[in-house]
Design a protein around this motif. Structure first.
Motif, PDB file in Angstrom:
ATOM      1  N   GLY A  13      52.306  27.347 -21.058  1.00 10.09           N
ATOM      2  CA  GLY A  13      51.865  28.318 -20.077  1.00 10.09           C
ATOM      3  C   GLY A  13      50.370  28.379 -19.920  1.00 10.09           C
ATOM      4  N   MET A  14      49.949  29.392 -19.180  1.00 11.05           N
ATOM      5  CA  MET A  14      48.534  29.588 -18.889  1.00 11.05           C
ATOM      6  C   MET A  14      48.123  30.979 -19.346  1.00 11.05           C
ATOM      7  SD  MET A  14      48.540  28.118 -14.962  1.00 11.05           S
ATOM      8  CE  MET A  14      47.035  28.944 -14.526  1.00 11.05           C
ATOM      9  N   ARG A  15      47.016  31.041 -20.026  1.00 10.43           N
ATOM     10  CA  ARG A  15      46.463  32.348 -20.386  1.00 10.43           C
ATOM     11  C   ARG A  15      45.179  32.508 -19.592  1.00 10.43           C
ATOM     12  NH1 ARG A  15      45.448  34.987 -26.269  1.00 10.43           N
ATOM     13  NH2 ARG A  15      44.557  36.906 -25.464  1.00 10.43           N
ATOM     14  N   THR A  16      45.263  33.298 -18.537  1.00  8.52           N
ATOM     15  CA  THR A  16      44.134  33.444 -17.635  1.00  8.52           C
ATOM     16  C   THR A  16      44.272  34.757 -16.877  1.00  8.52           C
ATOM     17  OG1 THR A  16      42.877  32.290 -15.928  1.00  8.52           O
ATOM     18  CG2 THR A  16      45.271  32.160 -15.775  1.00  8.52           C
ATOM     19  N   ASP A  17      43.336  35.042 -16.005  1.00 10.87           N
ATOM     20  CA  ASP A  17      43.391  36.296 -15.260  1.00 10.87           C
ATOM     21  C   ASP A  17      44.249  36.159 -13.994  1.00 10.87           C
ATOM     22  OD1 ASP A  17      41.797  35.146 -13.194  1.00 10.87           O
ATOM     23  OD2 ASP A  17      39.966  35.797 -14.186  1.00 10.87           O
ATOM     24  N   SER A  18      44.462  37.272 -13.331  1.00 15.13           N
ATOM     25  CA  SER A  18      45.318  37.304 -12.136  1.00 15.13           C
ATOM     26  C   SER A  18      44.760  36.457 -10.994  1.00 15.13           C
ATOM     27  CB  SER A  18      45.496  38.741 -11.647  1.00 15.13           C
ATOM     28  OG  SER A  18      46.177  39.501 -12.618  1.00 15.13           O
ATOM     29  N   PHE A  19      43.440  36.423 -10.859  1.00 20.15           N
ATOM     30  CA  PHE A  19      42.847  35.626  -9.785  1.00 20.15           C
ATOM     31  C   PHE A  19      43.130  34.142  -9.988  1.00 20.15           C
ATOM     32  CE2 PHE A  19      40.109  39.458  -9.757  1.00 20.15           C
ATOM     33  CZ  PHE A  19      40.394  39.887  -8.477  1.00 20.15           C
ATOM     34  N   ALA A  20      43.032  33.660 -11.223  1.00 17.00           N
ATOM     35  CA  ALA A  20      43.323  32.249 -11.497  1.00 17.00           C
ATOM     36  C   ALA A  20      44.806  31.957 -11.298  1.00 17.00           C
ATOM     37  CB  ALA A  20      42.887  31.877 -12.907  1.00 17.00           C
ATOM     38  N   HIS A  21      45.677  32.892 -11.695  1.00 18.95           N
ATOM     39  CA  HIS A  21      47.107  32.714 -11.443  1.00 18.95           C
ATOM     40  C   HIS A  21      47.365  32.625  -9.937  1.00 18.95           C
ATOM     41  CE1 HIS A  21      48.256  34.129 -15.613  1.00 18.95           C
ATOM     42  NE2 HIS A  21      48.946  33.023 -15.444  1.00 18.95           N
ATOM     43  N   ALA A  22      46.709  33.481  -9.173  1.00 21.01           N
ATOM     44  CA  ALA A  22      46.898  33.465  -7.719  1.00 21.01           C
ATOM     45  C   ALA A  22      46.395  32.154  -7.113  1.00 21.01           C
ATOM     46  CB  ALA A  22      46.185  34.655  -7.084  1.00 21.01           C
ATOM     47  N   ARG A  23      45.260  31.667  -7.591  1.00 20.78           N
ATOM     48  CA  ARG A  23      44.744  30.398  -7.077  1.00 20.78           C
ATOM     49  C   ARG A  23      45.692  29.251  -7.403  1.00 20.78           C
ATOM     50  NH1 ARG A  23      39.779  32.961  -8.477  1.00 20.78           N
ATOM     51  NH2 ARG A  23      39.801  32.064 -10.545  1.00 20.78           N
ATOM     52  N   PHE A  24      46.254  29.250  -8.624  1.00 21.74           N
ATOM     53  CA  PHE A  24      47.214  28.208  -8.978  1.00 21.74           C
ATOM     54  C   PHE A  24      48.468  28.318  -8.120  1.00 21.74           C
ATOM     55  CE2 PHE A  24      50.577  26.257 -11.561  1.00 21.74           C
ATOM     56  CZ  PHE A  24      50.028  24.996 -11.675  1.00 21.74           C
ATOM     57  N   GLY A  25      48.932  29.552  -7.876  1.00 25.44           N
ATOM     58  CA  GLY A  25      50.082  29.753  -7.001  1.00 25.44           C
ATOM     59  C   GLY A  25      49.808  29.278  -5.588  1.00 25.44           C
ATOM     60  N   LEU A  26      48.602  29.537  -5.081  1.00 26.21           N
ATOM     61  CA  LEU A  26      48.238  29.083  -3.743  1.00 26.21           C
ATOM     62  C   LEU A  26      48.163  27.559  -3.682  1.00 26.21           C
ATOM     63  CD1 LEU A  26      47.599  30.173  -0.952  1.00 26.21           C
ATOM     64  CD2 LEU A  26      45.184  30.252  -1.620  1.00 26.21           C
ATOM     65  N   LEU A  27      47.640  26.939  -4.733  1.00 23.52           N
ATOM     66  CA  LEU A  27      47.621  25.478  -4.794  1.00 23.52           C
ATOM     67  C   LEU A  27      49.052  24.937  -4.749  1.00 23.52           C
ATOM     68  CD1 LEU A  27      45.854  22.906  -5.208  1.00 23.52           C
ATOM     69  CD2 LEU A  27      46.262  23.192  -7.660  1.00 23.52           C
ATOM     70  N   ALA A  28      49.968  25.591  -5.455  1.00 25.01           N
ATOM     71  CA  ALA A  28      51.377  25.182  -5.441  1.00 25.01           C
ATOM     72  C   ALA A  28      51.999  25.414  -4.065  1.00 25.01           C
ATOM     73  CB  ALA A  28      52.160  25.936  -6.515  1.00 25.01           C
ATOM     74  N   ALA A  29      51.706  26.568  -3.454  1.00 29.16           N
ATOM     75  CA  ALA A  29      52.255  26.872  -2.129  1.00 29.16           C
ATOM     76  C   ALA A  29      51.838  25.837  -1.106  1.00 29.16           C
ATOM     77  CB  ALA A  29      51.802  28.266  -1.678  1.00 29.16           C
ATOM     78  N   ARG A  30      50.645  25.291  -1.288  1.00 27.86           N
ATOM     79  CA  ARG A  30      50.118  24.319  -0.333  1.00 27.86           C
ATOM     80  C   ARG A  30      50.312  22.881  -0.800  1.00 27.86           C
ATOM     81  NH1 ARG A  30      44.772  27.886   1.302  1.00 27.86           N
ATOM     82  NH2 ARG A  30      45.978  29.500   2.356  1.00 27.86           N
ATOM     83  N   GLY A  31      51.189  22.713  -1.776  1.00 28.79           N
ATOM     84  CA  GLY A  31      51.585  21.371  -2.206  1.00 28.79           C
ATOM     85  C   GLY A  31      50.472  20.534  -2.798  1.00 28.79           C
ATOM     86  N   GLY A  32      49.485  21.176  -3.429  1.00 32.12           N
ATOM     87  CA  GLY A  32      48.397  20.445  -4.072  1.00 32.12           C
ATOM     88  C   GLY A  32      47.154  20.284  -3.222  1.00 32.12           C
ATOM     89  N   ASP A  33      47.157  20.898  -2.041  1.00 36.60           N
ATOM     90  CA  ASP A  33      45.997  20.817  -1.151  1.00 36.60           C
ATOM     91  C   ASP A  33      45.151  22.073  -1.327  1.00 36.60           C
ATOM     92  OD1 ASP A  33      44.808  19.448   1.409  1.00 36.60           O
ATOM     93  OD2 ASP A  33      44.904  21.608   1.844  1.00 36.60           O
ATOM     94  N   TRP A  34      43.848  21.895  -1.451  1.00 37.63           N
ATOM     95  CA  TRP A  34      42.941  23.044  -1.577  1.00 37.63           C
ATOM     96  C   TRP A  34      41.844  22.912  -0.530  1.00 37.63           C
ATOM     97  CZ3 TRP A  34      43.716  27.412  -4.079  1.00 37.63           C
ATOM     98  CH2 TRP A  34      42.658  28.321  -4.167  1.00 37.63           C
ATOM     99  N   GLY A  35      41.921  23.714   0.493  1.00 41.03           N
ATOM    100  CA  GLY A  35      40.895  23.705   1.528  1.00 41.03           C
ATOM    101  C   GLY A  35      40.735  22.372   2.230  1.00 41.03           C
ATOM    102  N   GLY A  36      41.838  21.661   2.419  1.00 41.77           N
ATOM    103  CA  GLY A  36      41.793  20.372   3.088  1.00 41.77           C
ATOM    104  C   GLY A  36      41.534  19.191   2.171  1.00 41.77           C
ATOM    105  N   THR A  37      41.405  19.458   0.879  1.00 44.17           N
ATOM    106  CA  THR A  37      41.190  18.392  -0.098  1.00 44.17           C
ATOM    107  C   THR A  37      42.417  18.257  -0.984  1.00 44.17           C
ATOM    108  OG1 THR A  37      38.813  18.808  -0.148  1.00 44.17           O
ATOM    109  CG2 THR A  37      39.739  17.611  -2.014  1.00 44.17           C
ATOM    110  N   ARG A  38      42.937  17.055  -1.114  1.00 49.39           N
ATOM    111  CA  ARG A  38      44.080  16.797  -1.988  1.00 49.39           C
ATOM    112  C   ARG A  38      43.599  16.847  -3.437  1.00 49.39           C
ATOM    113  NH1 ARG A  38      48.858  17.688  -1.950  1.00 49.39           N
ATOM    114  NH2 ARG A  38      48.767  17.253   0.250  1.00 49.39           N
ATOM    115  N   VAL A  39      44.062  17.847  -4.198  1.00 49.97           N
ATOM    116  CA  VAL A  39      43.662  18.039  -5.592  1.00 49.97           C
ATOM    117  C   VAL A  39      44.724  17.494  -6.542  1.00 49.97           C
ATOM    118  CG1 VAL A  39      43.029  19.760  -7.330  1.00 49.97           C
ATOM    119  CG2 VAL A  39      42.317  20.078  -4.957  1.00 49.97           C
ATOM    120  N   VAL A  40      45.984  17.725  -6.190  1.00 48.15           N
ATOM    121  CA  VAL A  40      47.128  17.262  -6.975  1.00 48.15           C
ATOM    122  C   VAL A  40      48.086  16.604  -5.990  1.00 48.15           C
ATOM    123  CG1 VAL A  40      49.020  17.968  -8.495  1.00 48.15           C
ATOM    124  CG2 VAL A  40      46.850  19.185  -8.597  1.00 48.15           C
ATOM    125  N   SER A  41      48.760  15.562  -6.417  1.00 49.88           N
ATOM    126  CA  SER A  41      49.641  14.851  -5.490  1.00 49.88           C
ATOM    127  C   SER A  41      50.798  15.734  -5.017  1.00 49.88           C
ATOM    128  CB  SER A  41      50.201  13.580  -6.139  1.00 49.88           C
ATOM    129  OG  SER A  41      51.268  13.883  -6.997  1.00 49.88           O
TER     130      SER A  41
END
Length: 124
Positions: A13-41
């Motif tokens: 798991g991850m031990r982090t704050d709510s903002f980091a959890h939300a950012r990771f969730g948003l990265l997952a929601a967008r399939g690994g894309d962050w602001g138009g940049t492919r971060v994870v396949s």
């Protein structure tokens, strides 16, 4: 509490704050894309969110809503979630670009919480 590498208490798991959890969730929601940049396949996120044959409420890294899942039974099937001890939840609904991070919610109340948020977004 001693922990193995990568874990906060039990070795995963991850031990982090709510903002980091939300950012990771948003990265997952967008399939690994962050602001138009492919971060994870995209293939990696697709693999980690696809239900496994022996347990349709579990995926490669995320939990899925399912009638047999003891936590989220009624949430939209298009979503997935991470769940931590103490009722910590990261709910992701990619079709809505929606991420919900909740802390310290009783497990038996998580279904209702997700339903309320989903309803609020639907009504908006």
């Amino acid at each position: 509490v001693e922990s193995v590498s990568g874990g906060s208490h039990w070795g995963g798991g991850m031990r982090t704050d709510s903002f980091a959890h939300a950012r990771f969730g948003l990265l997952a929601a967008r399939g690994g894309d962050w602001g138009g940049t492919r971060v994870v396949s995209r293939a990696w996120f697709d693999a980690t969110t696809a239900p496994v044959a022996i347990a349709p409420w579990y995926a490669g890294m995320w939990w899925r809503p399912h009638a047999d899942n003891p936590v989220l039974r009624k949430a939209p099937a298009a979503g997935f979630f991470a769940l931590g001890s103490g009722g910590n939840l990261v709910w992701v609904h990619p079709a809505r670009d929606l991420v919900l991070v909740a802390r310290w919610v009783a497990f038996e109340q998580l279904d209702a919480l997700v339903a309320q948020v989903e309803d609020a977004v639907t009504d908006a």
